[in-house]
Design an enzyme around this catalytic site. Structure first.
Site, PDB file in Angstrom:
ATOM      1  N   CYS A  88      85.728  81.225  14.951  1.00 20.51           N
ATOM      2  CA  CYS A  88      85.568  82.686  14.967  1.00 20.51           C
ATOM      3  C   CYS A  88      84.136  83.155  14.713  1.00 20.51           C
ATOM      4  O   CYS A  88      83.526  83.752  15.592  1.00 20.51           O
ATOM      5  CB  CYS A  88      86.505  83.316  13.951  1.00 20.51           C
ATOM      6  SG  CYS A  88      88.205  82.810  14.210  1.00 20.51           S
TER       7      CYS A  88
HETATM    8  C1  UGA Z   1      87.418  84.376   9.852  1.00 18.15           C
HETATM    9  C2  UGA Z   1      87.604  85.700   9.085  1.00 18.15           C
HETATM   10  O1  UGA Z   1      87.451  85.477   7.685  1.00 18.15           O
HETATM   11  C3  UGA Z   1      88.975  86.312   9.393  1.00 18.15           C
HETATM   12  O2  UGA Z   1      89.091  87.582   8.735  1.00 18.15           O
HETATM   13  C4  UGA Z   1      89.120  86.493  10.904  1.00 18.15           C
HETATM   14  O3  UGA Z   1      90.409  86.994  11.248  1.00 18.15           O
HETATM   15  C5  UGA Z   1      88.936  85.139  11.589  1.00 18.15           C
HETATM   16  O4  UGA Z   1      87.633  84.607  11.243  1.00 18.15           O
HETATM   17  C6  UGA Z   1      89.055  85.365  13.076  1.00 18.15           C
HETATM   18  O5  UGA Z   1      88.195  86.044  13.630  1.00 18.15           O
HETATM   19  O6  UGA Z   1      90.084  84.978  13.649  1.00 18.15           O
HETATM   20  P1  UGA Z   1      88.261  81.851   9.477  1.00 18.15           P
HETATM   21  O7  UGA Z   1      87.142  81.503  10.385  1.00 18.15           O
HETATM   22  O8  UGA Z   1      89.617  81.341   9.789  1.00 18.15           O
HETATM   23  O9  UGA Z   1      88.404  83.468   9.346  1.00 18.15           O
HETATM   24  O10 UGA Z   1      87.931  81.334   7.983  1.00 18.15           O
HETATM   25  P2  UGA Z   1      86.959  81.843   6.819  1.00 18.15           P
HETATM   26  O11 UGA Z   1      87.679  81.690   5.550  1.00 18.15           O
HETATM   27  O12 UGA Z   1      86.398  83.172   7.118  1.00 18.15           O
HETATM   28  O13 UGA Z   1      85.799  80.743   6.846  1.00 18.15           O
HETATM   29  C7  UGA Z   1      84.880  80.637   7.913  1.00 18.15           C
HETATM   30  C8  UGA Z   1      83.761  79.683   7.551  1.00 18.15           C
HETATM   31  O14 UGA Z   1      82.918  80.267   6.565  1.00 18.15           O
HETATM   32  C9  UGA Z   1      84.217  78.350   6.954  1.00 18.15           C
HETATM   33  O15 UGA Z   1      83.447  77.303   7.505  1.00 18.15           O
HETATM   34  C10 UGA Z   1      83.929  78.472   5.467  1.00 18.15           C
HETATM   35  O16 UGA Z   1      83.665  77.245   4.862  1.00 18.15           O
HETATM   36  C11 UGA Z   1      82.688  79.355   5.495  1.00 18.15           C
HETATM   37  N1  UGA Z   1      82.498  80.125   4.248  1.00 18.15           N
HETATM   38  C12 UGA Z   1      83.381  81.078   3.887  1.00 18.15           C
HETATM   39  C13 UGA Z   1      81.376  79.879   3.462  1.00 18.15           C
HETATM   40  O17 UGA Z   1      80.536  79.011   3.786  1.00 18.15           O
HETATM   41  N2  UGA Z   1      81.190  80.615   2.323  1.00 18.15           N
HETATM   42  C14 UGA Z   1      82.059  81.600   1.946  1.00 18.15           C
HETATM   43  O18 UGA Z   1      81.821  82.241   0.884  1.00 18.15           O
HETATM   44  C15 UGA Z   1      83.185  81.823   2.741  1.00 18.15           C
END
Ligand code: UGA
Length: 421
Positions: free
Chosen positions: A264
């Site tokens: 995403c």
């Molecule tokens: C993301 C959004 O958070 C959702 O709200 C959205 O619906 C989704 O994309 C989408 O567009 O379908 P997702 O990619 O599944 O969700 O997971 P996240 O929890 O957002 O994590 C994304 C990435 O960011 C991961 O690699 C995670 O490790 C990283 N991350 C997250 C960080 O490096 N630091 C953080 O503080 C949070």
């Protein structure tokens, strides 16, 4: 309500299953016989905690078909959840949306009942109005908002916590243009007791991109500050704990480390950047967000080199998925990290609780451990994904480079380096 779901990837399957749990009759429109036959036995073919159990629980309200026109005729509402992947230049690929719009439009032509189409796929602002609706109208010979309802309803589900996110969402965004469609959606989502923000169709599409862009920006910002903190001997997690106490800022999505991956953030940011350029705008912040993110994995290798001459050594890699509780390896930070280790002529032993098979497909020559513990026998250990079980390992006497902040490793390892702390 009777609802058809087109696209049984992650968003479609989670949405349909959760709507079944709310009591609706769901028809999943699938493209392959494997899914057609497996879903009715309670198997989604998607790794998402709790999904198969919820699917199994609601099987009485769920059916599958490969016949899209028939699904449209037999239901009142259709969710479009097909993929919108990236082209090679980062721009959005709308082939599936286009194809499915033609088929739905043709099906609407022979549907005597009033039907509402809801686009959940992530599409750039204006896509519904300039592509989807015109195709639907042309193929059906009917008028949107009069003869059939239409809405854009972006999703905000996170992999690994998607079911929880569905039932306990902060908000539901609906892009609507007519009172009847608005009423249908308000009724559908009323049991979730969440604020419903109704706006124009293109604004709702922009809200999705803005949300993902802002969250990704928070992460790259946390990483840039984290890189500075590392140089100054400051713990960025303590910094963001203090910063996040300000209600204007909030503490979420400040986990610094090796950056974001997944299907995403990288895809949506690149699509918005490419779109901005077609509008004559150079999106400097968004471009920097991607740039910082691409630089973070190399920090891990630099830290490792401070402690070890990598060539010929065995390097353990803990975690391959882009985040915990997911088997998704798209844009996982593990990919550039493993590539860099191979370039440095390291021997690699890697472990992930669920993503190993997906990763093996990309890197068949890497050794994969059956347990996390085996990885700890390596000369050094890199923590790439923060799986909960990595908090239970014994890191004493180990050299650990941590990209995700595993507390026990931080406390125990004889030599420990955090990427941003
Ligand atoms: C993301 C959004 O958070 C959702 O709200 C959205 O619906 C989704 O994309 C989408 O567009 O379908 P997702 O990619 O599944 O969700 O997971 P996240 O929890 O957002 O994590 C994304 C990435 O960011 C991961 O690699 C995670 O490790 C990283 N991350 C997250 C960080 O490096 N630091 C953080 O503080 C949070």
């Amino acid at each position: 309500m009777k609802i058809s779901i087109i696209g049984t990837g992650y968003v479609g399957t989670v949405t349909g299953t959760c709507l079944a749990e709310l009591g609706h009759q769901i028809v999943f429109v699938v493209r392959d016989t494997k899914k057609r036959d497996l879903i009715p036995s309670g198997k989604s073919l998607i790794y998402e905690p709790g999904l198969d159990q919820l699917l199994e629980k609601n099987l009485a309200r769920i059916s599958t078909t490969m016949d899209l026109p028939d699904a449209i005729r037999k239901t009142e509402l259709t969710f479009v959840c097909v993929g919108t992947p990236s082209n090679d230049d980062g721009s959005i690929n709308l082939d599936q949306i286009r194809d499915v719009s033609h088929t739905i439009g043709k099906s609407l032509a022979s549907d005597d009942e009033y039907h509402t189409i809801i686009v959940k796929s992530t599409v750039l602002p204006g896509t519904s109005e300039t592509l989807v609706i015109p195709i639907l109208e042309k193929e059906s010979g009917k008028n949107a908002f009069v003869d059939f309802g239409f809405s854009s309803n972006p999703e905000f589900l996170k992999k690994g916590t998607a079911i929880e996110d569905f039932f306990h969402t902060d908000r539901i965004v609906i892009g609507v243009n007519d009172p009847k469609t608005k009423e249908v959606l308000e009724k559908l989502y009323q049991p979730l007791n969440a604020p419903i923000f109704a706006t124009t169709i293109r604004t709702s599409e922009m809200i999705k991109y803005t949300s993902n862009s802002f969250l990704a920006t928070k992460i790259s910002f946390a990483n840039e500050i984290g890189n500075l903190c590392k140089k100054m001997g400051i713990d960025s997690y303590e910094v963001f704990k203090g910063v996040g106490l300000d209600a204007r800022i909030n503490p979420h999505f400040f986990r610094s480390g090796i950056g974001f991956g997944g299907s995403c953030f990288p895809k949506d940011l690149k699509a918005l950047i490419a779109h901005a350029r077609t509008l004559g705008i150079e999106p400097q912040i968004l471009t920097a967000v991607i740039g910082t993110n691409e630089d973070q994995p190399a920090k891990m290798i630099d830290l490792l080199k401070r402690h070890l001459d990598i060539a010929g050594k065995t390097i353990g890699v803990l975690g391959l998925a882009f985040k915990p509780d997911s088997d998704d390896i798209q844009e996982s930070r593990a990919v550039p990290i493993i590539q860099a280790l191979l370039k440095e002529r390291a021997k690699i032993i890697a472990f992930d609780p669920v993503a190993t098979e997906n990763f093996r497909y990309l890197f068949p020559d890497v050794s994969y451990a059956k347990t996390a513990r085996e990885v700890l026998d390596a000369d050094a250990v890199l923590i790439v994904t923060e799986w909960k079980e990595f908090e239970d390992l014994d890191y004493r006497n180990k050299l650990v480079i941590d990209g995700r902040r595993i507390g026990k490793a931080h406390k125990e390892a004889v030599t420990y380096e955090g990427v941003c702390w």
